[in-house]
Every structure is written in structure tokens, then in C-alpha cells.
Scaffold this active site. Structure first.
Site, short mmCIF file in Angstrom:
data_model
loop_
_atom_site.label_atom_id
_atom_site.label_comp_id
_atom_site.label_asym_id
_atom_site.label_seq_id
_atom_site.Cartn_x
_atom_site.Cartn_y
_atom_site.Cartn_z
N PHE A 122 3.12 -2.46 3.35
CA PHE A 122 3.45 -1.64 4.51
C PHE A 122 3.01 -0.21 4.22
O PHE A 122 3.37 0.36 3.19
CB PHE A 122 4.96 -1.66 4.80
CG PHE A 122 5.34 -0.79 5.97
CD1 PHE A 122 5.22 -1.26 7.28
CD2 PHE A 122 5.79 0.52 5.78
CE1 PHE A 122 5.54 -0.45 8.37
CE2 PHE A 122 6.12 1.32 6.86
CZ PHE A 122 6.00 0.84 8.16
N ASP A 206 0.24 3.53 -2.91
CA ASP A 206 1.17 4.08 -1.91
C ASP A 206 2.53 4.15 -2.59
O ASP A 206 3.22 3.13 -2.75
CB ASP A 206 1.20 3.17 -0.69
CG ASP A 206 2.18 3.65 0.38
OD1 ASP A 206 3.09 4.43 0.05
OD2 ASP A 206 2.05 3.21 1.54
N LYS A 235 8.73 10.66 2.07
CA LYS A 235 10.16 10.35 2.03
C LYS A 235 11.00 11.43 1.33
O LYS A 235 11.40 12.38 1.97
CB LYS A 235 10.38 8.96 1.42
CG LYS A 235 9.96 7.84 2.41
CD LYS A 235 10.59 6.53 2.03
CE LYS A 235 10.11 5.38 2.91
NZ LYS A 235 10.82 5.31 4.19
N1 PLP Z 1 4.32 3.62 2.99
C1 PLP Z 1 5.43 3.03 2.51
C2 PLP Z 1 5.37 2.28 1.23
C3 PLP Z 1 6.64 3.13 3.23
O1 PLP Z 1 7.74 2.53 2.74
C4 PLP Z 1 6.65 3.85 4.43
C5 PLP Z 1 7.89 3.96 5.22
O2 PLP Z 1 8.84 3.25 5.06
C6 PLP Z 1 5.46 4.44 4.88
C7 PLP Z 1 4.31 4.31 4.13
C8 PLP Z 1 5.44 5.22 6.16
O3 PLP Z 1 6.10 6.42 5.99
P1 PLP Z 1 6.53 7.28 7.28
O4 PLP Z 1 7.57 6.47 8.00
O5 PLP Z 1 7.07 8.55 6.70
O6 PLP Z 1 5.31 7.48 8.08
#
Ligand code: PLP
Length: 375
Positions: A122, A206, A235
Site C-alpha cells: 500500500f 516506503d 505519518k
Molecule cells: N505508504 C504506506 C506504507 C502507508 O501506510 C500509507 C498510509 O497509511 C501511505 C503510504 C499513505 O500515506 P498518506 O495517507 O499520508 O498519504
């Protein structure tokens, strides 16, 4: 009837105040928070140093745009680079935005190249990040997506076969968070590193959820045994305020030139000041050691509970599979017990407490889960 668009199935509670690992609802009831705003409030709610930094900076300068350098941003970039890959930093306002920046950088470094991503990953909800998120239910309603993404199974051989001379990057989460805290096998990460080295593709981690102390080291790549060419973070970066960043190693540091990318608010003085205060807390070796010890304590205790079929995770990024319907347990039964967690799927509860929790908080959270599952 709410005037808010219906894109969230919100919990039936409204919070009005937070402190440390505690939240209070509008009726004054106290909750133990083991979700931390989905791993955002790693320093605990309203950490006094974060609050003080925000207040001080808001009284000095709130915004001037990225047409100008500001000291909190410049110092933060240096700090993030030194704490990780040693290259350069590009700020954004969210995890998705950090990943968008990563995608643009790797594509510009290898024009027209594909990006290999892993099933179950994700990376966010904007178009590039969504296109990198190979989940049918999230992607299908929004087709057509951005082309050039190659999803593979979390299998070293499949990944190796998918990475070719045409590949710009491999993008992956060291532990897949949103799909239930699934750590990718070490062999897969090593295979990704080797395939990128073989073809000149960039390896991007990520670390939006795994970073900033969540898994017991400041960055997950530190325990993974593999060093990526870039990582994305967001985050918990600014202690609860919106901020994201792409951090590169040297190899990708000089790819962008003025005009290639931008974001009006990115790296603004207030979020940058908050991030310095948050990092002061999260970089403490004692805190990181406690994250490991408390994570172990949480996992061991959860394993003992009836109705828990499997427990996994690292540091304070933990999931428990249940025999019961996890969404119902999280949204109704545990909320009634005044414990805040969420379900990542029909059978999985996820625990992402603030990293400042104590042993008694962990024991209390487990006791509340035990009460619900014991019924
Ligand atoms: N990447 C990962 C691994 C995530 O867990 C999340 C959100 O939960 C995101 C990207 C997306 O982040 P945002 O909601 O701040 O756009």
C-alpha cells in the site's frame, strides 16, 4: 447527516482531547489509544515539546512558500539525511505525496522505466501512489490508472524475473502495514537489492508506516540488512502535523532540477519545527530499546489469549489474527472497553500504540482485549 463526503467508515466516537497514550471523548470518557492516529502520534498525543515547538514557530513565521529557504526546513533536511541515506531530502505533506516524489525521481533517472511493486503493498491514494498499490478493490473504481507498474508476488524469484533493463525502480514496504502487518522475507529484500544492482534500477523503501522508530530502529531498513537507494517517510515525522519526505542516497540526489517538482506548503516552518521536536524524542536509543521490549511483551501476551490465532510484527507494529470478526471487535467491543485499535481486514486487529507507552499500558490493553475475546 454529515456534510463530509462518505469516504470513511468512521468509528462511533468523537475525540476532543489527547495526552500521551490517552484520548478523551466529548462526554469526558477516557480511552487507551493503541492506534496513535495510524502511527502518526508516535511521540504520544500533544507531546509538550512538540506543542511548545509549534507554538514558538507559529509566533515567528508560519509560511513563506518554497520560493525561499527557511532555517527549520534546511536543518531538518540535513538531520534526516544524516540519520539515514546521506543524500538529499524532498519534502511533501503526506505519505502519498512522498511516494509521488519518489516515482517522479526514479522515472526521471531512468526515462520511461517501469516500477515493480509487490502484491499486498500500500503506497497511498493519489493516482501515482494508487497505481503502485496492487489491490483490486482500491484500484478498480478509479481506472484508468497511471501506466508502467509491474506487480509481483512477494517471492524472490518472481521479483528477480520482473526486474529488467527497462525497470526504473522497485518500490516496497519492508513490513506491509495496511494489509495486516506482513513482514517481507529477508530473501525478498536481498533479491530486490541484487536485481536493482544488476539492472541499474533504484530500490525504494516506503517507510511511511515502518519508519520513525515504529519497528524498533529509527528506520526499518536498519534491521532489514538491505540499504535502499531512497526511502519515503511521513505519518509521525512532524509529531502529528502533516509532513512527508523523500530521502535519497547519493545516487538519486541530483536527478531533479528547478521546475521539476514542487508543493506549496511542503517543509513549512511550523511542521519543520514540530518535526525537530518529534525527532528529539524518537531518536533516543532508550526509547527505541523500549519499543523492542514492549513489542515483545505485547506479542507474547496476545499469543496467550483465547481466540487469537496468530500474532506478528516488529517493535510496536503488531497484528493479531482472530477467530472472530476483527472489524466488529475493534469498532464496537473494544471501543466499549475504551481501547482504540483498528482492523486491517476481516480477521486482523492492528496495534500501533504511541512509542511512549509503558508496560502498564501494554498490560492494560491486553487485558481489555482479553475481556472482549473471553466473552
Ligand atoms: N505508504 C504506506 C506504507 C502507508 O501506510 C500509507 C498510509 O497509511 C501511505 C503510504 C499513505 O500515506 P498518506 O495517507 O499520508 O498519504
Amino acid at each position: 447527516m454529515s456534510a463530509l463526503m462518505d469516504n470513511y467508515a468512521r468509528f462511533p466516537v468523537e475525540f476532543v482531547r489527547g495526552e500521551g497514550a490517552r484520548l478523551w471523548d466529548a462526554d469526558g470518557a477516557e480511552y487507551l489509544d493503541f492506534l496513535a492516529g495510524i502511527s502518526v502520534c508516535n511521540t504520544g498525543h500533544c507531546h509538550p515539546d512538540v506543542v511548545a515547538a509549534i507554538r514558538a514557530q507559529a509566533g515567528e513565521l508560519i509560511h513563506v512558500s518554497n520560493l525561499f529557504m527557511t532555517a527549520p526546513m534546511a536543518a531538518l533536511a540535513e538531520r534526516l539525511s544524516e540519520s539515514s541515506l546521506g543524500g538529499k531530502v524532498l519534502f511533501g505533506n503526506s505519505g502519498a505525496e512522498a511516494n509521488e516524489a519518489a516515482l517522479k525521481v526514479v522515472r526521471k533517472a531512468k526515462p520511461g522505466g517501469d516500477v515493480v511493486v509487490v502484491h499486498g503493498g500500500f503506497h497511498g491514494r493519489t493516482y501515482g501512489a494508487l497505481s503502485a498499490t496492487p489491490q483490486e478493490s482500491k484500484q478498480a473504481p478509479f481506472a484508468p490508472l497511471v501506466p508502467g507498474f509491474v506487480p509481483v508476488a512477494p517471492d524472490p524469484e518472481a521479483l528477480d524475473a520482473a526486474v529488467t533493463e527497462r525497470t526504473a525502480a522497485v518500490l516496497l514496504e519492508p513490513i506491509q502495514g495496511e494489509t495486516g502487518v506482513h513482514e517481507l522475507p529477508a530473501e525478498l529484500l536481498r533479491a530486490a537489492r541484487a536485481a536493482c544492482d544488476r539492472t541499474g534500477a533504484a530500490l525504494v523503501f516506503d517507510e511511511v508506516q515502518t519508519g520513525l522508530g515504529r519497528t524498533g530502529t529509527l528506520w526499518a531498513y536498519e534491521w532489514s540488512g538491505v540499504v535502499p537507494d531512497a526511502l519515503t517517510t511521513a505519518k509521525a515525522l512532524a509529531g502529528g502535523l502533516p509532513m512527508g519526505a523523500l530521502i535519497t542516497g547519493e545516487r538519486l540526489s541530483e536527478v531533479l532540477v528547478p521546475g521539476d517538482h514542487g508543493s506549496t506548503f511542503a517543509g513549512g516552518p511550523v511542521v519543520a519545527a514540530a518535526a525537530h521536536a518529534a525527532l528529539d524524542v524518537l531518536e533516543q536509543p532508550e526509547l527505541l530499546a523500549r519499543v523492542n521490549a514492549l513489542g515483545e511483551r505485547l506479542r507474547e501476551a496476545l499469543r496467550e489469549l483465547p481466540g487469537v490465532t496468530r500474532v506478528r510484527g516488529r517493535g510496536l507494529m503488531v497484528a493479531a489474527d482472530l477467530a472472530a470478526q476483527a472489524p466488529d471487535v475493534a469498532r464496537r467491543a473494544l471501543l466499549e472497553q475504551r481501547l482504540v485499535v483498528n482492523a486491517t481486514g476481516p480477521e486482523t486487529l492492528r496495534f500501533l500504540p504511541p512509542l511512549i507507552v509503558g508496560e502498564t499500558d501494554v498490560d492494560e490493553a491486553v487485558a481489555r482485549v482479553a475481556t472482549v475475546l473471553g466473552r
